[in-house]
Design a protein around this motif. Sequence first.
Motif, PDB file in Angstrom:
ATOM      1  N   GLU A 187      33.877 -53.767  -3.563  1.00  0.00           N
ATOM      2  CA  GLU A 187      32.941 -52.903  -3.356  1.00  0.00           C
ATOM      3  C   GLU A 187      32.847 -51.810  -4.241  1.00  0.00           C
ATOM      4  O   GLU A 187      34.071 -51.131  -4.233  1.00  0.00           O
ATOM      5  CB  GLU A 187      32.631 -52.443  -1.838  1.00  0.00           C
ATOM      6  CG  GLU A 187      32.405 -53.685  -1.119  1.00  0.00           C
ATOM      7  CD  GLU A 187      32.083 -53.290   0.267  1.00  0.00           C
ATOM      8  OE1 GLU A 187      30.820 -52.961   0.514  1.00  0.00           O
ATOM      9  OE2 GLU A 187      32.826 -53.638   1.242  1.00  0.00           O
ATOM     10  N   PRO A 188      31.675 -51.193  -4.646  1.00  0.00           N
ATOM     11  CA  PRO A 188      31.793 -50.241  -5.683  1.00  0.00           C
ATOM     12  C   PRO A 188      31.892 -48.679  -4.913  1.00  0.00           C
ATOM     13  O   PRO A 188      31.781 -47.579  -5.470  1.00  0.00           O
ATOM     14  CB  PRO A 188      30.441 -50.166  -6.271  1.00  0.00           C
ATOM     15  CG  PRO A 188      29.563 -50.878  -5.126  1.00  0.00           C
ATOM     16  CD  PRO A 188      30.494 -51.725  -4.363  1.00  0.00           C
ATOM     17  N   VAL A 189      32.110 -48.689  -3.516  1.00  0.00           N
ATOM     18  CA  VAL A 189      32.129 -47.346  -2.830  1.00  0.00           C
ATOM     19  C   VAL A 189      33.413 -47.369  -1.882  1.00  0.00           C
ATOM     20  O   VAL A 189      33.864 -48.281  -1.529  1.00  0.00           O
ATOM     21  CB  VAL A 189      30.728 -47.422  -1.986  1.00  0.00           C
ATOM     22  CG1 VAL A 189      29.318 -47.127  -2.630  1.00  0.00           C
ATOM     23  CG2 VAL A 189      30.624 -48.328  -0.944  1.00  0.00           C
ATOM     24  N   ALA A 190      33.472 -46.231  -1.581  1.00  0.00           N
ATOM     25  CA  ALA A 190      34.782 -45.984  -0.717  1.00  0.00           C
ATOM     26  C   ALA A 190      34.449 -46.413   0.600  1.00  0.00           C
ATOM     27  O   ALA A 190      33.483 -46.505   1.196  1.00  0.00           O
ATOM     28  CB  ALA A 190      35.106 -44.167  -0.681  1.00  0.00           C
ATOM     29  N   PRO A 250      26.687 -40.671   1.766  1.00  0.00           N
ATOM     30  CA  PRO A 250      28.227 -40.613   2.258  1.00  0.00           C
ATOM     31  C   PRO A 250      28.149 -40.208   3.868  1.00  0.00           C
ATOM     32  O   PRO A 250      29.318 -40.248   4.160  1.00  0.00           O
ATOM     33  CB  PRO A 250      28.932 -39.304   1.551  1.00  0.00           C
ATOM     34  CG  PRO A 250      27.780 -38.595   1.501  1.00  0.00           C
ATOM     35  CD  PRO A 250      26.550 -39.187   1.088  1.00  0.00           C
ATOM     36  N   SER A 251      27.051 -40.504   4.382  1.00  0.00           N
ATOM     37  CA  SER A 251      27.050 -40.148   5.766  1.00  0.00           C
ATOM     38  C   SER A 251      27.975 -41.045   6.807  1.00  0.00           C
ATOM     39  O   SER A 251      28.344 -40.463   7.892  1.00  0.00           O
ATOM     40  CB  SER A 251      25.751 -40.001   6.507  1.00  0.00           C
ATOM     41  OG  SER A 251      24.994 -41.169   6.764  1.00  0.00           O
ATOM     42  N   LYS A 299      36.082 -37.797  -2.676  1.00  0.00           N
ATOM     43  CA  LYS A 299      36.821 -36.538  -2.997  1.00  0.00           C
ATOM     44  C   LYS A 299      37.896 -36.609  -1.961  1.00  0.00           C
ATOM     45  O   LYS A 299      39.142 -36.032  -2.596  1.00  0.00           O
ATOM     46  CB  LYS A 299      35.724 -35.284  -2.686  1.00  0.00           C
ATOM     47  CG  LYS A 299      36.528 -34.207  -2.909  1.00  0.00           C
ATOM     48  CD  LYS A 299      35.404 -32.906  -2.928  1.00  0.00           C
ATOM     49  CE  LYS A 299      36.106 -31.808  -3.205  1.00  0.00           C
ATOM     50  NZ  LYS A 299      37.266 -31.087  -2.344  1.00  0.00           N
ATOM     51  N   TRP A 300      37.923 -37.004  -0.899  1.00  0.00           N
ATOM     52  CA  TRP A 300      39.009 -36.987   0.106  1.00  0.00           C
ATOM     53  C   TRP A 300      40.187 -37.704  -0.426  1.00  0.00           C
ATOM     54  O   TRP A 300      41.566 -37.324  -0.560  1.00  0.00           O
ATOM     55  CB  TRP A 300      38.778 -37.535   1.296  1.00  0.00           C
ATOM     56  CG  TRP A 300      39.836 -37.364   2.319  1.00  0.00           C
ATOM     57  CD1 TRP A 300      40.129 -36.477   3.206  1.00  0.00           C
ATOM     58  CD2 TRP A 300      40.595 -38.528   2.808  1.00  0.00           C
ATOM     59  NE1 TRP A 300      41.192 -36.758   4.240  1.00  0.00           N
ATOM     60  CE2 TRP A 300      41.648 -38.010   3.753  1.00  0.00           C
ATOM     61  CE3 TRP A 300      40.827 -39.681   2.104  1.00  0.00           C
ATOM     62  CZ2 TRP A 300      42.616 -38.797   4.123  1.00  0.00           C
ATOM     63  CZ3 TRP A 300      42.050 -40.609   2.578  1.00  0.00           C
ATOM     64  CH2 TRP A 300      42.754 -40.150   3.493  1.00  0.00           C
ATOM     65  N   TYR A 301      40.039 -39.050  -1.080  1.00  0.00           N
ATOM     66  CA  TYR A 301      40.949 -40.094  -1.662  1.00  0.00           C
ATOM     67  C   TYR A 301      41.693 -39.161  -2.758  1.00  0.00           C
ATOM     68  O   TYR A 301      42.882 -38.891  -3.014  1.00  0.00           O
ATOM     69  CB  TYR A 301      40.282 -41.096  -2.033  1.00  0.00           C
ATOM     70  CG  TYR A 301      40.111 -41.852  -0.831  1.00  0.00           C
ATOM     71  CD1 TYR A 301      40.894 -42.826  -0.066  1.00  0.00           C
ATOM     72  CD2 TYR A 301      38.709 -41.920  -0.370  1.00  0.00           C
ATOM     73  CE1 TYR A 301      40.299 -43.671   0.949  1.00  0.00           C
ATOM     74  CE2 TYR A 301      38.216 -42.756   0.802  1.00  0.00           C
ATOM     75  CZ  TYR A 301      39.124 -43.528   1.590  1.00  0.00           C
ATOM     76  OH  TYR A 301      38.882 -44.159   2.418  1.00  0.00           O
ATOM     77  N   LYS A 302      40.694 -38.333  -3.441  1.00  0.00           N
ATOM     78  CA  LYS A 302      41.286 -37.918  -4.845  1.00  0.00           C
ATOM     79  C   LYS A 302      41.983 -36.716  -4.247  1.00  0.00           C
ATOM     80  O   LYS A 302      43.364 -36.287  -5.008  1.00  0.00           O
ATOM     81  CB  LYS A 302      39.969 -37.232  -5.610  1.00  0.00           C
ATOM     82  CG  LYS A 302      40.271 -36.747  -7.115  1.00  0.00           C
ATOM     83  CD  LYS A 302      39.211 -36.742  -8.021  1.00  0.00           C
ATOM     84  CE  LYS A 302      39.454 -36.528  -9.367  1.00  0.00           C
ATOM     85  NZ  LYS A 302      39.585 -35.391  -9.752  1.00  0.00           N
ATOM     86  N   ASP A 303      41.472 -35.763  -3.524  1.00  0.00           N
ATOM     87  CA  ASP A 303      42.570 -34.502  -2.901  1.00  0.00           C
ATOM     88  C   ASP A 303      44.019 -34.969  -2.309  1.00  0.00           C
ATOM     89  O   ASP A 303      44.770 -34.392  -2.281  1.00  0.00           O
ATOM     90  CB  ASP A 303      41.520 -33.972  -1.894  1.00  0.00           C
ATOM     91  CG  ASP A 303      40.395 -33.101  -2.537  1.00  0.00           C
ATOM     92  OD1 ASP A 303      40.284 -33.233  -3.777  1.00  0.00           O
ATOM     93  OD2 ASP A 303      39.647 -32.812  -1.677  1.00  0.00           O
ATOM     94  N   GLU A 311      44.912 -43.437  -5.117  1.00  0.00           N
ATOM     95  CA  GLU A 311      44.266 -44.057  -6.243  1.00  0.00           C
ATOM     96  C   GLU A 311      43.244 -44.992  -5.571  1.00  0.00           C
ATOM     97  O   GLU A 311      43.599 -45.971  -4.988  1.00  0.00           O
ATOM     98  CB  GLU A 311      45.168 -44.728  -7.094  1.00  0.00           C
ATOM     99  CG  GLU A 311      44.686 -45.408  -8.336  1.00  0.00           C
ATOM    100  CD  GLU A 311      44.392 -44.487  -9.511  1.00  0.00           C
ATOM    101  OE1 GLU A 311      44.973 -43.337  -9.317  1.00  0.00           O
ATOM    102  OE2 GLU A 311      43.436 -44.631 -10.303  1.00  0.00           O
ATOM    103  N   LEU A 312      41.792 -44.552  -5.906  1.00  0.00           N
ATOM    104  CA  LEU A 312      40.631 -45.694  -5.447  1.00  0.00           C
ATOM    105  C   LEU A 312      40.299 -46.441  -6.333  1.00  0.00           C
ATOM    106  O   LEU A 312      39.616 -46.163  -7.332  1.00  0.00           O
ATOM    107  CB  LEU A 312      39.678 -44.784  -4.890  1.00  0.00           C
ATOM    108  CG  LEU A 312      38.965 -45.185  -3.735  1.00  0.00           C
ATOM    109  CD1 LEU A 312      39.383 -45.908  -2.493  1.00  0.00           C
ATOM    110  CD2 LEU A 312      38.139 -44.127  -3.123  1.00  0.00           C
ATOM    111  N   VAL A 313      40.514 -47.707  -6.500  1.00  0.00           N
ATOM    112  CA  VAL A 313      40.162 -48.589  -7.721  1.00  0.00           C
ATOM    113  C   VAL A 313      39.019 -49.444  -7.161  1.00  0.00           C
ATOM    114  O   VAL A 313      38.943 -50.705  -6.269  1.00  0.00           O
ATOM    115  CB  VAL A 313      41.261 -49.733  -7.920  1.00  0.00           C
ATOM    116  CG1 VAL A 313      40.797 -50.364  -9.182  1.00  0.00           C
ATOM    117  CG2 VAL A 313      42.621 -48.828  -8.264  1.00  0.00           C
ATOM    118  N   LEU A 314      37.792 -49.107  -7.302  1.00  0.00           N
ATOM    119  CA  LEU A 314      36.649 -49.410  -6.686  1.00  0.00           C
ATOM    120  C   LEU A 314      35.805 -50.569  -7.695  1.00  0.00           C
ATOM    121  O   LEU A 314      36.211 -50.689  -8.917  1.00  0.00           O
ATOM    122  CB  LEU A 314      35.680 -48.568  -6.455  1.00  0.00           C
ATOM    123  CG  LEU A 314      36.176 -47.503  -5.381  1.00  0.00           C
ATOM    124  CD1 LEU A 314      34.926 -46.423  -5.233  1.00  0.00           C
ATOM    125  CD2 LEU A 314      36.482 -48.117  -4.079  1.00  0.00           C
TER     126      LEU A 314
END
Length: 428
Positions: A39-42, A63-64, A79-83, A87-90
């Motif tokens: 999927e293209p989203v977190a 993002p709600s 942003k949470w994953y980045k912070d 590594e989020l590979v979407l």
Amino acid sequence: MGRAFVYVILGGGVAAGYAALEFTRRGVSDGELCIISEEPVAPYERPALSKGFLLPEAPARLPSFHTCVGANDEKLTPKWYKDHGIELVLGTRVKSVDVRRKTLLSSTGETISYKFLIIATGARPLKLEEFGVEGSDAENVCYLRDLADANRLATVIQSSSNGNAVVIGGGYIGMECAASLVINKINVTMVFPEAHCMARLFTPKIASLYEDYYRAKGVKFVKGTVLTSFEFDSNKKVTAVNLKDGSHLPADLVVVGIGIRPNTSLFEGQLTIEKGGIKVNSRMQSSDSSVYAIGDVATFPVKLFGEMRRLEHVDSARKSARHAVSAIMDPIKTGEFDYLPFFYSRVFAFSWQFYGDPTGDVVHFGEYEDGKSFGAYWIKKGHLVGSFLEGGTKEEYETISKATQLKPAVTIDLEELEREGLGFAHTV
Ligand code: FAD
């Protein structure tokens, strides 16, 4: 080209989101954890797709509803994953896995290696073609599993105002979508082969409460039959459905919710499969000690019933995810996964919860009127094994949950149990 991680989560749905949160709570270093998702989203709370997402006014949009809003935890945005150095590979499908070598191969040609793999690939909808009916690719035939499906359904709904929808299937997806379609001013006919809706869980009496309400909202039910074919216009758009009982229903929109199949294919021949899912032990560990499975794809021991089960519900996805991470990161202190099956749904102003196992004798209690709750207990071999409640308070749901977890002996007769109703759960 290749990258190496200590932990890799394959799949980016509900279970992946909750696993990620648990990893950060227990402490992972930057670059140790990777999530790969088609999927293209977190990760997000999938149940929103058939509820808030389909509302005509102020629909829920990302993002709600990223995980973990459903359990009132922190909301995990990209942003949470980045912070957190995850590594989020979407937008990337994993096309093969070599369990012996501990590597995954992505559709982009990248090889990713792991020390521990968590399989969280969930499930895919069963297609009509698997039952010999052609036409799933028509633009107004909708399935509902992911965000792309939900966007498509929302678009078709918009162009079908005051039109006719046929909902195929009387389970969760069918019931929730039918309610959303009614709210969108679409005329709905539900078609399913069983005698009543939610046949795997509801008793005829429970089902009639909901069906009567749906009927009052204009929904028609065609039961005991199945779809045999579609009729199309010159643009290959469905215009009507034909049923086995000979009926013909005009349709501007068709929603199909006829069940799901777990995404196990990458692991067939490599890991043990049971009841359609990846077999894991009470630590969510598969037949390969470096590989864990969580959520809809996992078949795990339900201690309370002494049986292996595969559950297709968000609560077990959340809790199995946390348990697997705990077992990986703190193996000594992590005990057996002792899970009480929990299902819920919300349609119109209704809201119900179910705990346990719907087997054995059933006792209904209460009347659903004037805001009063209505419920049922399932009694097997003299013990309470399942509880259902519609319209309960938070405290009442907690009470039936705790009582069912204890699997108490029911020493009173069933008529007295009916009279006691919720009072019985309070005394456990
Ligand atoms: P999923 O959330 O499905 O996530 C699986 C992920 O893996 C997806 O992102 C998928 O793209 C990815 N993936 C799969 N294969 C690959 C691959 N080869 N490579 C890369 N990525 C891959 N449950 C309830 O209890 N109550 C409800 O009210 C409720 N409502 C629902 C409404 C809808 C519309 C749907 C579809 C489900 C609902 N559910 C509900 C069920 C609940 O959402 C699921 O039990 C839950 O999402 C399971 O989580 P999971 O992480 O195992 O799988």
